[in-house]
Design a protein around this motif. Structure first.
Motif, mmCIF file in Angstrom:
data_model
loop_
_atom_site.group_PDB
_atom_site.id
_atom_site.type_symbol
_atom_site.label_atom_id
_atom_site.label_comp_id
_atom_site.label_asym_id
_atom_site.label_seq_id
_atom_site.Cartn_x
_atom_site.Cartn_y
_atom_site.Cartn_z
ATOM 1 N N LEU A 1 0.820 -1.145 -0.047
ATOM 2 C CA LEU A 1 0.061 -0.138 -0.021
ATOM 3 C C LEU A 1 0.839 1.109 -0.051
ATOM 4 C CD1 LEU A 1 -2.717 -1.107 2.508
ATOM 5 C CD2 LEU A 1 -2.823 -0.801 0.139
ATOM 6 N N ALA A 2 1.990 1.172 0.886
ATOM 7 C CA ALA A 2 2.903 2.318 0.898
ATOM 8 C C ALA A 2 3.373 2.621 -0.350
ATOM 9 C CB ALA A 2 3.771 2.241 2.056
ATOM 10 N N LEU A 3 3.834 1.633 -1.053
ATOM 11 C CA LEU A 3 4.599 1.729 -2.405
ATOM 12 C C LEU A 3 3.769 2.499 -3.519
ATOM 13 C CD1 LEU A 3 7.238 -0.899 -2.825
ATOM 14 C CD2 LEU A 3 7.858 1.399 -2.881
ATOM 15 N N SER A 4 2.609 1.706 -3.432
ATOM 16 C CA SER A 4 1.487 2.016 -4.678
ATOM 17 C C SER A 4 0.932 3.511 -4.487
ATOM 18 C CB SER A 4 0.337 1.049 -4.640
ATOM 19 O OG SER A 4 -0.654 1.349 -3.567
ATOM 20 N N SER A 5 1.157 4.015 -3.121
ATOM 21 C CA SER A 5 0.901 5.477 -3.229
ATOM 22 C C SER A 5 1.765 6.634 -3.733
ATOM 23 C CB SER A 5 0.269 6.047 -1.899
ATOM 24 O OG SER A 5 1.212 5.620 -1.051
ATOM 25 N N THR A 6 2.991 5.909 -3.815
ATOM 26 C CA THR A 6 4.116 6.879 -4.285
ATOM 27 C C THR A 6 4.108 7.178 -5.804
ATOM 28 O OG1 THR A 6 5.633 5.046 -4.744
ATOM 29 C CG2 THR A 6 5.708 5.984 -2.563
ATOM 30 N N THR A 7 3.434 6.314 -6.428
ATOM 31 C CA THR A 7 3.260 6.728 -7.779
ATOM 32 C C THR A 7 2.796 8.278 -7.967
ATOM 33 O OG1 THR A 7 1.375 5.884 -7.836
ATOM 34 C CG2 THR A 7 3.011 4.295 -8.624
ATOM 35 N N THR A 8 1.939 8.646 -6.961
ATOM 36 C CA THR A 8 1.228 10.024 -7.466
ATOM 37 C C THR A 8 2.324 11.036 -7.446
ATOM 38 O OG1 THR A 8 0.042 9.107 -5.677
ATOM 39 C CG2 THR A 8 -0.766 11.390 -6.490
ATOM 40 N N ILE A 9 3.280 10.893 -6.475
ATOM 41 C CA ILE A 9 4.372 11.996 -6.598
ATOM 42 C C ILE A 9 5.012 11.942 -7.974
ATOM 43 C CG2 ILE A 9 6.411 12.939 -5.379
ATOM 44 C CD1 ILE A 9 5.878 10.648 -3.159
ATOM 45 N N TRP A 10 5.312 10.802 -8.400
ATOM 46 C CA TRP A 10 6.071 11.090 -9.698
ATOM 47 C C TRP A 10 5.054 11.521 -10.947
ATOM 48 C CZ3 TRP A 10 10.460 11.791 -8.264
ATOM 49 C CH2 TRP A 10 10.966 10.999 -7.033
ATOM 50 N N ILE A 11 4.041 11.121 -10.825
ATOM 51 C CA ILE A 11 3.118 11.655 -11.957
ATOM 52 C C ILE A 11 2.903 13.139 -11.810
ATOM 53 C CG2 ILE A 11 0.489 11.761 -12.611
ATOM 54 C CD1 ILE A 11 0.366 8.736 -12.051
ATOM 55 N N PHE A 12 2.757 13.781 -10.446
ATOM 56 C CA PHE A 12 3.019 15.241 -10.277
ATOM 57 C C PHE A 12 3.801 15.690 -10.853
ATOM 58 C CE2 PHE A 12 0.579 18.784 -9.575
ATOM 59 C CZ PHE A 12 1.385 19.573 -8.949
ATOM 60 N N VAL A 13 5.233 15.109 -10.501
ATOM 61 C CA VAL A 13 6.592 15.669 -10.994
ATOM 62 C C VAL A 13 6.416 15.602 -12.471
ATOM 63 C CG1 VAL A 13 9.042 15.213 -11.149
ATOM 64 C CG2 VAL A 13 7.755 14.923 -8.858
ATOM 65 N N ALA A 14 6.161 14.597 -12.989
ATOM 66 C CA ALA A 14 6.359 14.671 -14.701
ATOM 67 C C ALA A 14 5.063 15.471 -15.079
ATOM 68 C CB ALA A 14 5.580 13.166 -15.005
ATOM 69 N N ALA A 15 4.236 15.876 -14.533
ATOM 70 C CA ALA A 15 3.292 16.935 -15.030
ATOM 71 C C ALA A 15 3.883 18.496 -14.831
ATOM 72 C CB ALA A 15 1.840 16.768 -14.576
ATOM 73 N N TRP A 16 4.556 18.406 -13.774
ATOM 74 C CA TRP A 16 5.024 19.890 -13.443
ATOM 75 C C TRP A 16 6.267 20.108 -14.399
ATOM 76 C CZ3 TRP A 16 2.981 23.658 -10.825
ATOM 77 C CH2 TRP A 16 3.868 24.855 -10.468
ATOM 78 N N ALA A 17 7.012 18.836 -14.511
ATOM 79 C CA ALA A 17 8.216 19.362 -15.076
ATOM 80 C C ALA A 17 8.037 19.613 -16.670
ATOM 81 C CB ALA A 17 9.148 18.179 -15.158
ATOM 82 N N SER A 18 6.827 19.162 -17.316
ATOM 83 C CA SER A 18 6.823 19.262 -18.711
ATOM 84 C C SER A 18 6.271 20.517 -19.176
ATOM 85 C CB SER A 18 6.021 18.084 -19.311
ATOM 86 O OG SER A 18 4.824 17.761 -18.676
ATOM 87 N N ARG A 19 5.923 21.262 -18.091
ATOM 88 C CA ARG A 19 5.724 22.911 -18.356
ATOM 89 C C ARG A 19 4.602 22.994 -19.421
ATOM 90 N NH1 ARG A 19 7.078 27.668 -20.223
ATOM 91 N NH2 ARG A 19 7.527 29.214 -18.911
ATOM 92 N N ASN A 20 3.514 22.174 -19.451
ATOM 93 C CA ASN A 20 2.461 22.203 -20.439
ATOM 94 C C ASN A 20 1.135 22.165 -19.852
ATOM 95 O OD1 ASN A 20 0.289 21.125 -21.810
ATOM 96 N ND2 ASN A 20 1.689 19.822 -23.210
ATOM 97 N N LYS A 21 0.518 23.119 -20.193
ATOM 98 C CA LYS A 21 -1.165 23.230 -19.407
ATOM 99 C C LYS A 21 -1.845 22.189 -19.396
ATOM 100 C CE LYS A 21 -1.440 28.226 -20.446
ATOM 101 N NZ LYS A 21 -0.685 28.793 -21.815
ATOM 102 N N PHE A 22 -1.542 21.366 -20.345
ATOM 103 C CA PHE A 22 -2.579 20.323 -20.526
ATOM 104 C C PHE A 22 -2.126 19.056 -19.472
ATOM 105 C CE2 PHE A 22 -5.540 21.222 -23.250
ATOM 106 C CZ PHE A 22 -5.043 21.569 -24.605
#
Lengths: 380, 175, 147, 380
Positions: free
Chosen positions: A136-157
């Motif tokens: 359970l702990a590991l499967s909730s860390t994916t959220t962080i990396w999805i948000f990092v990917a979204a924030w880093a690609s500097r695209n509104k979508f």
């Protein structure tokens, strides 16, 4: 047959043992388990992509890929080569380090969770006493990396996709954890192996009234955890182009793809471990039973993908907070009652409680449920 | 909120999944290069010129009606003339730019001499868009039996009409 | 349509100052009182032309013309064609978008392709051509530059 | 957080261009959306990317020369575009249309309505996130009708089949049997489609009360077609004008009440069932006889000689997307002086902003899908 792989590994260790020192043998045994998982993970991912395209293809009355290899069996290799050779575009304004880190980091939890999955009788990589908690702990860390990917690609979508994924994961994490609690109460231990042993001989947890509800809850929240239809808002293709992985191409996109499919395999494996009795099953060897059950659950996920439209953000939240969460709590209560009483009575009592819970929640959510409509014709 | 509507929908898709293994109507894919759909008789792709006996004298008399009536103006005709410059009833050059033509079939309709028809050939990929797709007369001319093969009903009707015309003496117009 | 003449009389009786001419089945209204006539046509209980089906700009050698086709949904009355004329150089016609919302895009298109300025239009911009395009392509004297 | 201290948070609106390159704008169409979080504050449609100035071309061609170009207006329903243009020119030139040609035209128009509505519902589900399954079922059924169009007119989508005073050529052998099999099998397909979609809770939740259009705004904004009838206005040009021979068929006009996306979806399904009724009656009553009037045949043979008298005409029909009108001004020459198309999808877009303000970004995409636009017709 059942202990095929265990004996294989055992014989390798004995063979290595007579000319290698003690510590080297232990190292080799660890290495064997690690390579088994490191090979099994990506291979399942590759062939899951093919299975999905063939299965959803047939649902849509067309062939899946059948040009590369006999029935398209080499298609995953072709995809892999394509992903490797495709140009890896990084947007100008993107934060290069985070843009690179996110896909790499999202694969780590996906692979780590394989350690806890009990593939067969004493075929688990690491028999952690806190197996389920680890998962359970590991499967909730994916959220962080999805948000990092979204924030880093500097695209509104992708920004919209990232924010959606944070909101979705937070609100589906709680019902997911609560839906596993009844099993932990009954078994009394977190270890996945103990859970499977507790379900030996046909008393799988799914056959108990609270187990059925818990299974459905755990599976639905698992689907939401993996961002698959009907909860695939973070990468809502038709609305926000491709969500968080809009600006990824080439191998980085393949890593996101691999993480998604490995997660969906581990989720189905854990669900079948916890509720469908892991490797328990008549006639066939244990590890085969686990594969059958988890592939069946994966096919249901793909069946969802071939049929259902997508939720809207507010409906997604409403469904989690107003339906799944209270149902999970009442399910724990039902499991408690099931534990407290003797054999025949407790099934009846917990069934009543579960039915009551469903009934109450259905009518509690009645107002904002869509209504059927009657249409009339123009009178000349 | 998850009611029976969703389950009914999933029942439909799983039925389609199994139906695709049994009923032909549920698996309509045609594996193109290996299996091919037979073209319908009236299918019209790019135009071609018809000649009866020899490619030297096509039915076309270079009257330029089709060039005028062609909506995207992709036909250009130059009339042939004999030694001392008298115009003949034969095109010296007849170009159709296949990259502009939208196979609408108007040239076939307006041609008074049944000289131009729409072909069934559709595998016409070329490398160059401008020079390769500009079909000149030699590539456009096809024998009458090709026309009979792809469009039998129209071919028989037109051949009958032409045969009837040759019975009664041709009007004494210079040729 | 009951009859165009009867509508014309009604129009003149209700609004004395209006000069309207009947020309081969169309009602020609002068441009400065077109807005009042439009309001009258929409609100009059007798006709209630509430559905403006199409607005077209036409370029004649001596004038620019906006042609309106009006229908009434309640009374199921057929097309009433109204023409409003203006000169070719500084073509000004009062916009009827406040009366019928459907004129909004169609008037913008007439402005874009023919250069009829609709005064009072909430957002008169080019709709089909790009902003920097300096000509009005549907005019007869427009010669496309072969780029 | 009450309303007042919410305002102390300085939030910023996000300017997103759901631009020409977007997976679900049904072509090259752009919406400049200003978002506050996920809800839409402002939405400006931008169009003109596919503008070919069809009206300027038509002024330089004979009347028949523009007929193949009308196929490219709304490239999904080429037959009804031809129908509208042919009707307008016949009204202008005073041409008679023989009985059999009228029935052929009705059959072709109603078959096109089936194609358009089936395809629209498929693409609407694509915007909702159902991964291509409804679209591919729609394509499977549409292929049967397109094969019929190809066997009659020579081309599946660019039919160029209507001529002034009738049609280009009579039915090919076996065409009527094909239409009869369509009449017999299409209701079964519609039932399957409804079973998959109409009661689907996610679809109902996503479509009900989204993109609501009031009756008054619909009338004043010149909305036509199923969108107008979904808002409760019983206005169908086939009944109102009774053009061609629509008065001989009895069919009903379905109306919705609320005027939201679900009403537009369901009104189109009911319209398809009515079209099948019309087809059944037309196939039963079709007489033998000429398929084009002699004057029309001469005009088709030599388009240069076809000179309608001086004057102007406005002909309109009930195209599947709405009221498709042609305004023609002729100065006696074989080329039209002014040729204007009244495109339904262009005008139906006028109130896209009013329907989307206040809804989420996902709803804006679904509302745009329900408006049923085709960019060939919007931009001309």
């Amino acid at each position: 047959m059942d202990q095929l792989f265990v004996n294989l590994k055992h014989s390798i260790l004995i063979f290595a043992g007579n000319f290698l020192p003690e510590w080297a043998v232990i190292l080799i045994s660890i290495l064997i388990s690690v390579t088994a998982i490191a090979v099994f993970g990506p291979v399942t991912m590759m062939y899951l992509t093919l299975l999905e395209r063939k299965f959803v293809g047939r649902i849509q009355n067309r062939f899946g890929p059948n040009r590369v290899g006999k029935w398209g069996l080499l298609q995953p290799l072709a995809d892999g080569v394509k992903m490797l050779t495709k140009e890896d575009i990084v947007p100008k304004g993107a934060d290069h380090f985070a843009h690179f880190l996110a896909p790499v980091a999202i694969v780590i939890p996906a692979l780590l969770v394989f350690a806890v999955v009990p593939f067969g009788r004493n075929m688990v990589a690491v028999d952690l006493s806190i197996g389920i908690l680890f998962f359970l702990a590991l499967s909730s860390t994916t959220t962080i990396w999805i948000f990092v990917a979204a924030w880093a690609s500097r695209n509104k979508f992708s920004l919209l996709g990232g924010l959606r994924s944070v909101a979705q994961m937070v609100s589906y994490e709680i019902p997911m954890v609560l839906s596993v609690v009844p099993v932990l109460m009954v078994v009394g231990s977190f270890s996945t192996v103990a859970i499977v042993e507790a379900q030996s001989g046909w008393n799988w947890f799914v056959l108990t009234p609270w187990g059925l509800i818990g299974f459905v809850l755990f599976f639905l929240t698992g689907v939401a955890e993996v961002n698959r239809t009907p909860f695939d808002l973070p990468e809502g293709e038709s609305e926000i182009v491709a969500g968080f992985h809009t600006e990824y191409s080439g191998m980085k996109f393949a890593l996101f793809y691999m993480a998604e499919f490995m997660n969906s395999f581990t989720i189905s494996a854990i669900v079948s471990t916890v509720y469908l009795g892991g490797w328990q099953g008549p006639w066939l060897p244990g590890w085969l039973w686990l594969l059958i059950k988890s592939y069946a659950l994966i096919l249901v996920m793909m069946w969802f993908r071939g049929t259902l439209p997508r939720f809207r953000v507010d409906q997604l939240m409403g469904f989690a907070w107003k339906f799944l969460l209270p149902l999970a709590l009442l399910n724990i209560f039902a499991a408690g009652v099931w534990l407290a009483f003797a054999r025949p009575v407790n099934y009846l009592l917990s069934a009543i409680i579960v039915a009551l819970a469903l009934f109450i929640l259905y009518f509690a959510n009645r107002p904002d449920m869509p209504k059927k409509r009657v249409y009339r014709y123009a009178v000349e | 909120m998850f009611g029976f509507g969703v389950l009914k929908g999933m029942l439909v898709t799983i039925q389609n999944f199994f139906a695709s293994y049994f009923s032909k109507d549920h698996l309509t894919t045609v594996q193109y290069p290996e299996e091919r759909l037979s073209a319908k008789e009236r299918y019209r792709n790019f135009p071609f010129l018809v000649y009866d006996q020899a490619p030297e004298d096509p039915r076309c008399v270079a009257c330029d009606i089709c060039a005028k009536e062609c909506p995207p103006k992709c036909i250009t005709i130059v009339r042939d003339s004999d030694a001392e410059g008298k115009p003949l009833k034969r095109p010296k050059s007849f170009d159709i730019d296949y990259s502009i033509c939208m196979n609408c079939g108007i040239c076939e309709e307006v041609c008074p001499f049944d000289a131009i028809f729409m072909d069934h050939e559709f595998e016409l990929a070329e490398y160059g868009r401008f020079e390769d797709l500009m079909y000149h007369k030699d590539r456009l001319l096809k024998p009458n039996d090709h026309f009979k093969k792809i469009r039998p009903t129209d071919a028989t009707r037109i051949d009958a009409k032409l045969a009837a015309k040759t019975q009664k003496p041709a009007p004494p117009v210079g040729n | 349509m009951k009859s165009l003449e009867e509508l014309k009389q009604n129009l003149e009786s209700k609004m004395p100052g209006v000069t309207s001419v009947l020309e081969e089945g169309c009602l020609v209204i002068s441009k400065n009182d077109w807005l009042e006539v439009a309001k009258f046509l929409k609100s009059s209980p007798l006709y209630s032309f509430d559905y403006l089906s199409s607005v077209t700009g036409v370029d004649y050698p001596d004038r620019l013309e906006a042609v309106y086709h009006l229908y009434s949904i309640e009374k199921k009355i057929g097309p009433l064609t109204v023409k409003v004329r203006t000169d070719r150089q500084k073509g000004e016609i009062p916009s009827v978008t406040p009366v019928w919302r459907s004129a909004e895009f169609q008037e913008r298109e007439a402005f874009d392709l023919l250069g009829i300025h609709f005064t009072g239009h909430p957002d008169l911009r080019r709709i089909l051509m790009w902003e920097g395009f300096a000509f009005h392509p549907l005019r007869k004297d427009y010669v496309a530059e072969n780029d | 957080m009450t309303e007042e201290n919410l305002s102390t948070l300085a939030t910023q609106t996000l300017e997103v261009s759901l631009g020409p390159q977007h997976p679900s704008t049904h072509g090259v169409f752009r919406m400049n959306a200003t978002l506050d979080g996920e809800t839409i504050v402002k939405l400006k449609p931008v169009m003109g990317y596919l503008h070919r100035n069809h009206e300027k071309l038509a002024e330089d061609m004979t009347y028949l020369g523009s007929m193949p170009y009308t196929d490219r207006l709304d490239y999904i329903c080429s037959m009804t575009n031809n129908f509208a243009y042919a009707l307008a020119v016949e009204k202008l030139a005073g041409l008679e249309v023989p009985e059999r040609a009228e029935y052929i035209r009705i059959i072709m128009a109603e078959l096109t309505r089936l194609v358009n509505h089936t395809l629209l519902i498929g693409f609407l589900l694509n915007d909702l996130g159902a991964f291509f399954t409804p679209v591919l079922y729609a394509f499977r059924e549409r292929e049967k009708i397109l094969d019929l169009f190809e066997s009659v007119s020579g081309s599946r989508m660019m039919c160029n089949y209507f001529r002034f005073g009738g049609v280009k050529i009579d039915f090919s052998p076996g065409f009527l049997e094909g239409v009869k099999s369509i009449i017999q099998n299409y209701p079964k397909f519609l039932d399957e489609f409804e079973k998959l979609l109409s009661e689907n809770e996610i679809l109902m939740a996503r479509c009900q009360n989204v993109g609501v259009l009031s009756k008054e705004l619909a009338i004043s904004a010149g909305i036509s077609g199923p969108m107008l009838r979904a808002s409760g206005v019983p206005y169908d040009i086939r009944k109102v004008d009774g053009y061609s021979i629509y008065n001989r068929f009895n069919f009903r006009v379905p109306i919705g009440e609320v005027g939201d996306v679900y009403d537009r979806y369901y009104v189109r399904i009911l319209e398809m069932r009515e079209s099948i009724k019309i087809l059944a009656q037309a196939v039963k009553e079709i007489p033998e006889g000429p398929f084009i009037s002699p004057k029309g045949a001469a005009g088709a043979k030599a388009p240069r000689t076809f000179k309608p008298p001086k004057g102007q005409v406005y002909g309109r029909i009930e195209a599947p997307k709405g009221e498709l009108g042609f305004y023609l001004v002729s100065d006696g020459s074989p080329k039209p002086y002014r040729y204007h198309v009244r495109p339904p999808s262009f005008i139906n877009l006028t109130i896209l902003e009013d329907m989307c303000i206040g809804n989420k970004i996902a709803d804006a995409i679904v509302t745009l899908g329900s408006v049923d636009i085709v960019l060939g017709e919007v931009d001309r």
